[in-house]
Design a protein around this motif. Sequence first.
Motif, PDB file in Angstrom:
ATOM      1  N   SER A 101       0.796  -1.241   0.000  1.00  0.00           N
ATOM      2  CA  SER A 101       0.000   0.000   0.000  1.00  0.00           C
ATOM      3  C   SER A 101       0.821   1.282   0.000  1.00  0.00           C
ATOM      4  CB  SER A 101      -0.967  -0.003   1.186  1.00  0.00           C
ATOM      5  OG  SER A 101      -0.254   0.027   2.392  1.00  0.00           O
ATOM      6  N   GLY A 102       2.142   1.203   0.125  1.00  0.00           N
ATOM      7  CA  GLY A 102       2.930   2.440   0.082  1.00  0.00           C
ATOM      8  C   GLY A 102       4.377   2.235   0.472  1.00  0.00           C
ATOM      9  N   THR A 103       5.042   3.351   0.762  1.00  0.00           N
ATOM     10  CA  THR A 103       6.479   3.326   1.072  1.00  0.00           C
ATOM     11  C   THR A 103       6.756   2.606   2.392  1.00  0.00           C
ATOM     12  OG1 THR A 103       6.162   5.475   2.102  1.00  0.00           O
ATOM     13  CG2 THR A 103       6.982   5.467  -0.154  1.00  0.00           C
ATOM     14  N   ILE A 104       7.936   1.983   2.476  1.00  0.00           N
ATOM     15  CA  ILE A 104       8.239   1.172   3.660  1.00  0.00           C
ATOM     16  C   ILE A 104       9.337   1.789   4.540  1.00  0.00           C
ATOM     17  CG2 ILE A 104       7.490  -1.034   2.696  1.00  0.00           C
ATOM     18  CD1 ILE A 104      10.487  -1.628   2.121  1.00  0.00           C
ATOM     19  N   GLY A 105       9.326   1.351   5.788  1.00  0.00           N
ATOM     20  CA  GLY A 105      10.437   1.620   6.706  1.00  0.00           C
ATOM     21  C   GLY A 105      10.306   2.842   7.597  1.00  0.00           C
ATOM     22  N   GLU A 106       9.208   3.620   7.426  1.00  0.00           N
ATOM     23  CA  GLU A 106       9.164   4.890   8.147  1.00  0.00           C
ATOM     24  C   GLU A 106       8.997   4.734   9.650  1.00  0.00           C
ATOM     25  OE1 GLU A 106       6.114   6.262   5.430  1.00  0.00           O
ATOM     26  OE2 GLU A 106       7.627   5.344   4.162  1.00  0.00           O
ATOM     27  N   HIS A 107       8.090   3.868  10.080  1.00  0.00           N
ATOM     28  CA  HIS A 107       7.843   3.762  11.524  1.00  0.00           C
ATOM     29  C   HIS A 107       9.101   3.351  12.283  1.00  0.00           C
ATOM     30  CE1 HIS A 107       5.814   3.122  15.329  1.00  0.00           C
ATOM     31  NE2 HIS A 107       6.422   1.952  15.404  1.00  0.00           N
ATOM     32  N   GLY A 108       9.726   2.306  11.794  1.00  0.00           N
ATOM     33  CA  GLY A 108      10.915   1.790  12.484  1.00  0.00           C
ATOM     34  C   GLY A 108      11.991   2.855  12.637  1.00  0.00           C
ATOM     35  N   LEU A 109      12.232   3.609  11.581  1.00  0.00           N
ATOM     36  CA  LEU A 109      13.281   4.623  11.644  1.00  0.00           C
ATOM     37  C   LEU A 109      12.869   5.819  12.495  1.00  0.00           C
ATOM     38  CD1 LEU A 109      14.732   4.628   8.017  1.00  0.00           C
ATOM     39  CD2 LEU A 109      15.489   3.335  10.005  1.00  0.00           C
ATOM     40  N   ALA A 110      11.583   6.198  12.417  1.00  0.00           N
ATOM     41  CA  ALA A 110      11.107   7.343  13.208  1.00  0.00           C
ATOM     42  C   ALA A 110      11.289   7.047  14.696  1.00  0.00           C
ATOM     43  CB  ALA A 110       9.645   7.639  12.895  1.00  0.00           C
ATOM     44  N   VAL A 111      10.979   5.826  15.104  1.00  0.00           N
ATOM     45  CA  VAL A 111      11.115   5.459  16.514  1.00  0.00           C
ATOM     46  C   VAL A 111      12.587   5.337  16.879  1.00  0.00           C
ATOM     47  CG1 VAL A 111      10.696   3.627  18.206  1.00  0.00           C
ATOM     48  CG2 VAL A 111       8.864   4.356  16.680  1.00  0.00           C
ATOM     49  N   MET A 112      13.341   4.683  16.012  1.00  0.00           N
ATOM     50  CA  MET A 112      14.756   4.456  16.334  1.00  0.00           C
ATOM     51  C   MET A 112      15.525   5.776  16.438  1.00  0.00           C
ATOM     52  SD  MET A 112      17.400   1.858  14.635  1.00  0.00           S
ATOM     53  CE  MET A 112      16.060   0.746  14.422  1.00  0.00           C
ATOM     54  N   SER A 113      15.165   6.739  15.583  1.00  0.00           N
ATOM     55  CA  SER A 113      15.885   8.012  15.602  1.00  0.00           C
ATOM     56  C   SER A 113      15.734   8.683  16.961  1.00  0.00           C
ATOM     57  CB  SER A 113      15.372   8.933  14.498  1.00  0.00           C
ATOM     58  OG  SER A 113      14.077   9.397  14.822  1.00  0.00           O
TER      59      SER A 113
END
Lengths: 367, 72, 337
Positions: free
Chosen positions: C171-183
């Motif tokens: 449904s769309g681009t991947i990886g945003e949640h994981g990186l937002a939290v990790m940052s």
Amino acid sequence: MKFIDEYCNVELSQRLVERIRHKSAREVRLMEFCGGHTHAILRYGIRQLLPPTVEMLSGPGCPVCVTANADLDKAIALSGLPGVILASFGDMLRIPGSYSSLQKAKAEGADIRIVYSAMDALRLARENPHRSIIFLGIGFEATAPTIAASILEAEGERIDNYYVFSIHKLCPPVIRALLQSGEVKLDGIVCPGHVSAIIGSQPYEFIAKEYGIACAVAGFEPLDILLSIDMLLAQIESGKPEVEIAYRRGVRPEGNLRAQEIMGQVFETCPATWRGIGEVPQSGLRLRQEYQRFDTEKAFYVDPGPPREARGCLCGDILRGVKWPSDCRLFGQVCTPEHPVGPCMVSSEGSCAAYYQYQSHEAALSK
Amino acid sequence: MCLAIPAKVLSIEGYQAEAEIAGVTRQISLRLTPEVKVGDWVLLHTGYAINVIDEDAAKETLKLLEEMCEVY
Amino acid sequence: MKSTEDRILLAHGSGGRLSHELVQKSLVPSWSNPVLNRLDDAAVFKLSGRLAFTTDSYVVSPIFFPGGDIGKLSICGTVNDLAMCGAQPLYFSVALIIEEGFRLAELERIVTSIKEATEEAGVEIVTGDTKVVPRGSADKLFINTAGVGLIPEGVDISGSNARPGDKILLSGTIGEHGLAVMSQRESLEFKIPIQSDCAPLNKLVVDMLAASPEIHCLRDPTRGGLATTLNELATQSKVGMRIDEENIPLQEAVRATCELLGFDPLYVANEGKLVAILPPTDAERVLNQMRQNCYGREGAIIGEVVEQHPGRVVMRTRLGTSRLIDMLSGDLLPRIC
């Protein structure tokens, strides 16, 4: 992304592959020394593009994999000392030592922090003046100067709770040791890219001169790696081995002199023990006398007990290029990425982890 | 190996600089590359610029590749 | 020190007056609905049909991150679990485990965020619980939510339904949640222009099912990322999968962060994306419908289901070579080499 995407150009890669196929007359055996290259070759499936005449062997260029158990055990023991925060790059956490791993030590209560940079470890030291911050200094010549720089910064700021456990290793001496042993027969070496950004291409001259082996320093994008292979084939074909640079945007022949100077100011060479290879003279770095107050070895005492190797683990032989991962009885059975026995299965640059993926991939496609 | 990627230097203050890769920014150290100027691209490894990227050499390599592959 | 009224005390979880005050002043008014407002020992409501029922616990740290917080996540996560079975989520429970000393103002922010997420998803919180544990026994706030939903007639969605020939939609681009939290979590010191994609996907699923009730599998690629989800589906359905690297939508900043930290975006968590597997005849129609929804705008067909190599996912790289995509093993740790 600039300076990356241009070197991933599909059309140009295909044409370069054609050229390599056309050029490749006889069987050659090349080694990519650097684990980063092993990783990139797997990531882009470069082995599938090469003609069957070109065999690529993975070298011992994964700093995590070549760390000896004795050093790893010491790091784990250091992390358990009262008042200590052990700062480490994420790579080291899962590597099994003789008895434990940093990950397990952390679960048992050790204060272990993952950092991206020696700068971040230094910040931990500023923020925690009553704790001792031990930075686990792993890595080759690309990383060692950054840690030397952090020590100079600590000195300048009079930070007195920052320590480095230096288990850095140097590439040219171990390449010499490998070649001297005569165990592996090579026609060419793809030399590491970012190590060479620091040391330049000159330290590899002896490989061409004394051993008659072709050398090319490579970057990490597909075109960089393919170009280095093309250069190696041309050198082999002409019978004139030399050291070429296929990564000129990042590497100059003389390297980064300033970084070399800082590395030399803080560290001096010493013998180092490499997993599977043993002690190699002049292949390690320890802190010079003037910087001893930052040296973990001087400030702390730990006795982790005698190191031991996992029974049946062939990581050592695999790192020397004399055995394939598939020669190991543990491989894929007892030793898997979920339950790694040796470091080569843990690191994403490790030969076993790479080969595990590759083998399953071949099996998947052949079905 | 050592993961390093090209980053653009946005501003410099002493040995500290702000660098950017596709919108991601970080304070980096120029201790190993004091010659860096704003606008330069550097190879960033663990927060340190380990070398300045030679933009001319980058172009030349691409040109060389084009020439090499012309007949293929 | 600020005054103690600002913070959660152990007494807030004692069952006494402070507990009642917390529930009646801070929680119920915000989440108000007739079933909840009765405040009996259990929620009583009528439902008939095929039910889906799920629960999940949320322990994300930090509790506030770019693009969301633990409250929004605790609703969206459970909404999505129900939606991935084709169910329309309806009634939820919310249980809070609060660390002594937690700021009341932060709790209020999270309660509001929960309310907004329930409103967007169209679900009601009908029961709940609050416990306070001594300082150090929990990390600020843990939330458990459970939810029930109704599965419409004719919908049969399961991870074991993928068939050779089916198309794989993302449904769309991947990886945003994981990186937002990790940052925010690791001491990585990067400024990353990435927001968590945390979102309720139930309305997207309704839209997709309207375009084709023949959807075979739905799953949200949360922890372990897209790679792990595809492997799960391939194993469960005993089929192989082929995906195309070029077709997987990826933000440039996510790509750059992954290059910096040595991650593969295929393994980074998402909280507002779904994978759908469906017959090829319906793929374009569902994709078009998906792209009309704000949570599916960048949707794409990323690959197909094959008979060969059951249980394995193979990716065609940009160079035209192929690579095996395994499940995530171990934790995702930033690396330097």
